[in-house]
Design an enzyme around this catalytic site. Structure first.
Site, PDB file in Angstrom:
ATOM      1  N   ASP A  17       0.834  -1.208   0.000  1.00 59.54           N
ATOM      2  CA  ASP A  17       0.000   0.000   0.000  1.00 59.54           C
ATOM      3  C   ASP A  17       0.868   1.258   0.000  1.00 59.54           C
ATOM      4  O   ASP A  17       1.974   1.266   0.549  1.00 59.54           O
ATOM      5  CB  ASP A  17      -0.922  -0.025   1.233  1.00 59.54           C
ATOM      6  CG  ASP A  17      -2.117   0.916   1.076  1.00 59.54           C
ATOM      7  OD1 ASP A  17      -2.327   1.444  -0.028  1.00 59.54           O
ATOM      8  OD2 ASP A  17      -2.843   1.113   2.074  1.00 59.54           O
ATOM      9  N   ASN A  65     -10.874  -2.580  -5.445  1.00 56.16           N
ATOM     10  CA  ASN A  65     -10.123  -1.616  -6.245  1.00 56.16           C
ATOM     11  C   ASN A  65     -10.768  -1.319  -7.601  1.00 56.16           C
ATOM     12  O   ASN A  65     -10.346  -0.397  -8.304  1.00 56.16           O
ATOM     13  CB  ASN A  65      -8.662  -2.072  -6.435  1.00 56.16           C
ATOM     14  CG  ASN A  65      -7.823  -1.953  -5.181  1.00 56.16           C
ATOM     15  OD1 ASN A  65      -6.925  -2.773  -4.932  1.00 56.16           O
ATOM     16  ND2 ASN A  65      -8.089  -0.932  -4.363  1.00 56.16           N
TER      17      ASN A  65
HETATM   18  C1  IPE Z   1      -5.427  -2.650  -0.156  1.00 55.99           C
HETATM   19  O1  IPE Z   1      -5.106  -1.327  -0.365  1.00 55.99           O
HETATM   20  C2  IPE Z   1      -5.372  -3.418  -1.435  1.00 55.99           C
HETATM   21  C3  IPE Z   1      -4.046  -3.507  -2.058  1.00 55.99           C
HETATM   22  C4  IPE Z   1      -2.924  -3.112  -1.569  1.00 55.99           C
HETATM   23  C5  IPE Z   1      -4.049  -4.155  -3.351  1.00 55.99           C
HETATM   24  P1  IPE Z   1      -6.230  -0.205  -0.542  1.00 55.99           P
HETATM   25  O2  IPE Z   1      -5.503   1.072  -0.652  1.00 55.99           O
HETATM   26  O3  IPE Z   1      -7.134  -0.578  -1.639  1.00 55.99           O
HETATM   27  O4  IPE Z   1      -7.028  -0.340   0.821  1.00 55.99           O
HETATM   28  P2  IPE Z   1      -7.890   0.703   1.640  1.00 55.99           P
HETATM   29  O5  IPE Z   1      -8.890   1.269   0.681  1.00 55.99           O
HETATM   30  O6  IPE Z   1      -6.941   1.741   2.144  1.00 55.99           O
HETATM   31  O7  IPE Z   1      -8.502  -0.101   2.746  1.00 55.99           O
HETATM   32  C1  IPE Z   2      -1.496   0.261  -3.371  1.00 59.93           C
HETATM   33  O1  IPE Z   2      -1.288   1.625  -3.407  1.00 59.93           O
HETATM   34  C2  IPE Z   2      -1.755  -0.341  -4.724  1.00 59.93           C
HETATM   35  C3  IPE Z   2      -3.172  -0.704  -4.940  1.00 59.93           C
HETATM   36  C4  IPE Z   2      -4.105  -0.703  -4.045  1.00 59.93           C
HETATM   37  C5  IPE Z   2      -3.534  -1.097  -6.292  1.00 59.93           C
HETATM   38  P1  IPE Z   2      -2.503   2.647  -3.425  1.00 59.93           P
HETATM   39  O2  IPE Z   2      -2.857   2.895  -4.847  1.00 59.93           O
HETATM   40  O3  IPE Z   2      -3.606   2.165  -2.575  1.00 59.93           O
HETATM   41  O4  IPE Z   2      -1.804   3.923  -2.810  1.00 59.93           O
HETATM   42  P2  IPE Z   2      -2.439   4.949  -1.788  1.00 59.93           P
HETATM   43  O5  IPE Z   2      -3.028   4.161  -0.660  1.00 59.93           O
HETATM   44  O6  IPE Z   2      -3.471   5.702  -2.542  1.00 59.93           O
HETATM   45  O7  IPE Z   2      -1.291   5.792  -1.384  1.00 59.93           O
HETATM   46 MG    MG Z   3      -4.092   2.431  -0.619  1.00 56.97          MG
END
Ligand code: IPE
Ligand code: IPE
Ligand code: MG
Length: 233
Positions: A17, A65
């Protein structure tokens, strides 16, 4: 490095993340964060294998996502496809095996085909198993298991925890011993719901694109000091 760390987890799972925040901090589009994140994964696979980890599962795209913009989703799918196509030969050379966990029916067909091809080419490798969780949701995994159980005509009296475990996406993979989440968020976000019930959790403020061997070592070190009672004393 972690060679000296006793009590090594067999299966390390990572919620990767913070790619978006990493990009925003630099005034870059989110997709550049994802691209850097893919590079980080490549290095992390090498570091985990060198540390003696047998299974590394990584959460790359959740069932939630799909709520993101189509630019981000399409970009992410492309990054994954390119990443796998480019890296599968190198992984095979390291005797690594690539597997996928998640739904396949909603992915772009070319990505689903790339997954299948990568699984096929690395199927017999006996080194580290890298499990990419894409369109993965822990609740969905349980729903899919229940559907298959019903399709198989299993009687209610025969439904046990062991039976359900056998219907999860990768029943031969041991439960994650350690789940690491980057970027300071402290939740599971629907990751490994069934198999992760007794996983040790480790949270770091490091954003995924900045993750490195040092953070991995710190997580392994912390894990080695945990007492896993699993309900016992
Ligand atoms: C969790 O991250 C899913 C992945 C890392 C693929 P998100 O960024 O989607 O999760 P939330 O929305 O902060 O819970
Ligand atoms: C994790 O990074 C990757 C996915 C969930 C696909 P994020 O895209 O969630 O990054 P933040 O949380 O917005 O920084
Ligand atoms: Mg995220």
């Amino acid at each position: 490095m972690p060679d000296e760390v006793g009590n090594l987890p067999q299966h390390v799972a990572i919620i990767m993340d913070g790619n978006g925040r990493w990009a925003r901090k630099r005034g870059l589009p989110r997709l550049l964060g994802h691209r850097k994140g893919a590079k980080t994964l490549e290095q992390t696979v090498r570091d985990a294998a060198a540390a003696g980890i047998k299974y590394l599962s990584v959460y790359a795209f959740s069932t939630e996502n799909w709520k993101r913009s189509s630019v981000e989703k399409t970009g992410l799918m492309r990054i994954m496809e390119r990443y796998i196509k480019r890296k599968v030969a190198a992984l095979k050379e390291q005797h690594g095996r690539l597997r996928f966990a998640g739904r396949r029916d909603r992915l772009p067909p070319s990505l689903a085909a790339t997954f299948e091809e990568a699984e096929r080419t690395t199927r017999d490798e006996m080194g580290i198993q890298v499990i990419l969780c894409v369109d993965y949701g822990g609740r969905q995994e349980i729903v899919d298991a229940v559907k298959k159980i019903l399709e198989d005509g299993i009687e209610a009296e025969n439904v046990t925890e062991d039976l359900l475990s056998g219907y999860m996406y990768l029943p031969d993979v041991p439960e994650p011993d350690l789940i690491i989440r980057t970027s300071g968020e402290e939740r599971l976000s629907n990751f490994w719901l069934w198999t992760g019930v007794y996983s040790e959790l480790y949270f770091t403020d490091t954003l995924w694109p900045d993750f490195d061997k040092g953070v991995l070592s710190a997580a392994l070190e912390a894990y080695s000091k945990r007492q896993r009672r699993k309900g016992g004393v």
